[in-house]
Design a protein around this motif. Structure first.
Motif, PDB file in Angstrom:
ATOM      1  N   GLN A   1      88.692 127.959 -29.689  1.00  0.00           N
ATOM      2  CA  GLN A   1      87.923 129.034 -29.906  1.00  0.00           C
ATOM      3  C   GLN A   1      87.586 129.730 -28.584  1.00  0.00           C
ATOM      4  O   GLN A   1      86.693 129.374 -28.155  1.00  0.00           O
ATOM      5  CB  GLN A   1      86.733 129.162 -30.759  1.00  0.00           C
ATOM      6  CG  GLN A   1      86.447 130.421 -31.247  1.00  0.00           C
ATOM      7  CD  GLN A   1      84.905 130.548 -31.432  1.00  0.00           C
ATOM      8  OE1 GLN A   1      84.093 129.499 -31.303  1.00  0.00           O
ATOM      9  NE2 GLN A   1      84.491 131.753 -31.931  1.00  0.00           N
TER      10      GLN A   1
ATOM     11  N   ASN B   1      80.123 139.544 -32.467  1.00  0.00           N
ATOM     12  CA  ASN B   1      81.445 139.424 -33.006  1.00  0.00           C
ATOM     13  C   ASN B   1      81.167 138.589 -34.302  1.00  0.00           C
ATOM     14  O   ASN B   1      80.416 137.656 -34.456  1.00  0.00           O
ATOM     15  CB  ASN B   1      82.484 138.520 -31.944  1.00  0.00           C
ATOM     16  CG  ASN B   1      82.428 139.112 -30.725  1.00  0.00           C
ATOM     17  OD1 ASN B   1      83.448 139.707 -30.446  1.00  0.00           O
ATOM     18  ND2 ASN B   1      81.679 138.904 -29.917  1.00  0.00           N
TER      19      ASN B   1
ATOM     20  N   ASN C   1      83.258 137.252 -38.074  1.00  0.00           N
ATOM     21  CA  ASN C   1      84.110 136.671 -38.832  1.00  0.00           C
ATOM     22  C   ASN C   1      83.696 136.635 -40.341  1.00  0.00           C
ATOM     23  O   ASN C   1      82.811 135.810 -40.788  1.00  0.00           O
ATOM     24  CB  ASN C   1      85.050 135.493 -38.632  1.00  0.00           C
ATOM     25  CG  ASN C   1      86.327 135.404 -39.533  1.00  0.00           C
ATOM     26  OD1 ASN C   1      86.331 135.424 -40.794  1.00  0.00           O
ATOM     27  ND2 ASN C   1      87.112 134.723 -38.687  1.00  0.00           N
TER      28      ASN C   1
ATOM     29  N   GLN D   1      91.262 137.106 -30.595  1.00  0.00           N
ATOM     30  CA  GLN D   1      91.760 136.343 -31.667  1.00  0.00           C
ATOM     31  C   GLN D   1      92.958 135.760 -31.813  1.00  0.00           C
ATOM     32  O   GLN D   1      93.784 136.089 -31.004  1.00  0.00           O
ATOM     33  CB  GLN D   1      91.974 138.011 -32.656  1.00  0.00           C
ATOM     34  CG  GLN D   1      90.670 138.775 -32.748  1.00  0.00           C
ATOM     35  CD  GLN D   1      89.546 138.087 -33.533  1.00  0.00           C
ATOM     36  OE1 GLN D   1      90.002 137.250 -34.372  1.00  0.00           O
ATOM     37  NE2 GLN D   1      88.506 138.584 -33.080  1.00  0.00           N
TER      38      GLN D   1
END
Length: 300
Positions: free
Chosen positions: A30, A255, A257, A300
Motif C-alpha cells: 500500500q 484519503n 476508501n 491507487q
C-alpha cells in the motif's frame, strides 16, 4: 477408496489456494506519497508501523534532477503536496514557490513553473496542469499551464487562498478549494491555443479555512477545514460531517476508501506540520522523524 482420496486432495488444494490468496492480500503493498520541507518519500504503509518505515522511493531537492533550473530547485523550500499522475509514472508536486512534474523512474523534470505559495495541482487533459495558489504576484489565483511550454501561463482566475485542485475524470470537471468556497470548472476551447476554464458551480463551505480536497468517488469529496472534515456530495451540494475524524482538529490531508473504510490522514502537531501518518482499519501510526510532513496521498 481412490475416489475418496482424490476428493480429499482436491479439498486440501482448495484450502491451500485460499490461504495463499489471503496471505497475498495481507502482504499487498500500500504505497503512500509523503512530502514536506524539501523531501518526497514513497513508503509501503502495509510494511511500515511505528518507527519501522519501509521506504521504496525518495527524493530530496538537493538530489540531481535533469532539466530543472537551480532557481526552481531553490524555490522548493516547503513541498506541500505530491500526487502520482499518468498511471503513477509521474509525480506532480507543489510547494514554496514552484510546481514541478517529474518522471518517477528517470527523475527527469518534465515541467516547472514559478508559482508562489502553491498548495495543490493536478494534471488535466491535453498535457495541461492546474495549480491552486494562495499568494501570487497578482493575488490569490487558479492558474493553468501547458507542460510543453514551461512557465507559460494559459489561464488565470482569481481565487481566495487556493488549497486544493482535483481533476474529476468521470465528470470531466476540475474542482478547486479556496478559503471558504468549493468551485467547479468545465474545460473551454481546450483544443485551441488559448484554452480556458468556465466556472459552472460554486458552494460555500460550512466554515472558513478550507485546507484539503480529496476525491472519494466520482460523486463525493472529502474536505478538511481548520476544525472539521466533511463529505461533500456533488449532486446534492451538501456537506456532511465525516464521523471517523469527528473531534480531530487541524487535519491537513485525508484519503479514504469507502469500500474498505481504510483511512489515511495527517494532522498538525507542530505548527502546520507533523511527523506522523495515521491510519485506521488497520489501526496504526507511522512515525517518520526526519521529515516534517504536511500532506499524504495514496497511490491507487
Amino acid at each position: 477408496m481412490q475416489k475418496i482420496l482424490r476428493f480429499d486432495f482436491s479439498i486440501l488444494a482448495f484450502i491451500a489456494c485460499c490461504f495463499t490468496i489471503a496471505c497475498a492480500d495481507e502482504t499487498k503493498e500500500q504505497l503512500l506519497i509523503t512530502c514536506g520541507q524539501d523531501k518526497i518519500l514513497i513508503i509501503d504503509a502495509a510494511a511500515s508501523d511505528g518507527d519501522n518505515v519501509k521506504i521504496v522511493w525518495q527524493w530530496d531537492v538537493t538530489d540531481p534532477i535533469t532539466n530543472l533550473p537551480d532557481e526552481y530547485r531553490r524555490a522548493l523550500l516547503a513541498i506541500d503536496e505530491c500526487k502520482a499522475v499518468n498511471n503513477n509514472s509521474q509525480l506532480l508536486f507543489t510547494g514554496g514557490s514552484a510546481s514541478v512534474l517529474m518522471d518517477r523512474e528517470t527523475r527527469q523534470c518534465l515541467f516547472y513553473a514559478r508559482t508562489p505559495n502553491s498548495h495543490s495541482a493536478d494534471l488535466l487533459p491535453g498535457n495541461r496542469i492546474a495549480v491552486a495558489l494562495s499568494i501570487a504576484e497578482k493575488g490569490n489565483s487558479l492558474e493553468v499551464y501547458d507542460i510543453g511550454t514551461p512557465g507559460r501561463l494559459l489561464f488565470r482566475d482569481s481565487l481566495y487562498s487556493g488549497h486544493g485542485a482535483v481533476w474529476n475524470k468521470q465528470r470531466n470537471k476540475l474542482y478547486v478549494l479556496g478559503f471558504d468556497r468549493l468551485r467547479e470548472y468545465a474545460l473551454q476551447d481546450w483544443d485551441s491555443s488559448t484554452p480556458s476554464l468556465r466556472m459552472t458551480a460554486q458552494w460555500a463551505l460550512p466554515e472558513d479555512d478550507g485546507h484539503d480536497l480529496s476525491l472519494v468517488s466520482p460523486d463525493r469529496f472529502l474536505i478538511t477545514t481548520h476544525s472539521s472534515v466533511y463529505f461533500f456530495d456533488i449532486d446534492r451540494g451538501t456537506f456532511t460531517p465525516f464521523e471517523p475524524l469527528s473531534g480531530i482538529p487541524n487535519v491537513k490531508s485525508v484519503n479514504y476508501n469507502e469500500s474498505t473504510e481504510h483511512l489515511t490522514y495527517t494532522k498538525a502537531e507542530e505548527s502546520w506540520w507533523t511527523y506522523h501518518i495515521y491510519q485506521s482499519k488497520p489501526e496504526k501510526t507511522i512515525h517518520i522523524p526526519y521529515i516534517r510532513l504536511y500532506k499524504v496521498r495514496v497511490i491507487q
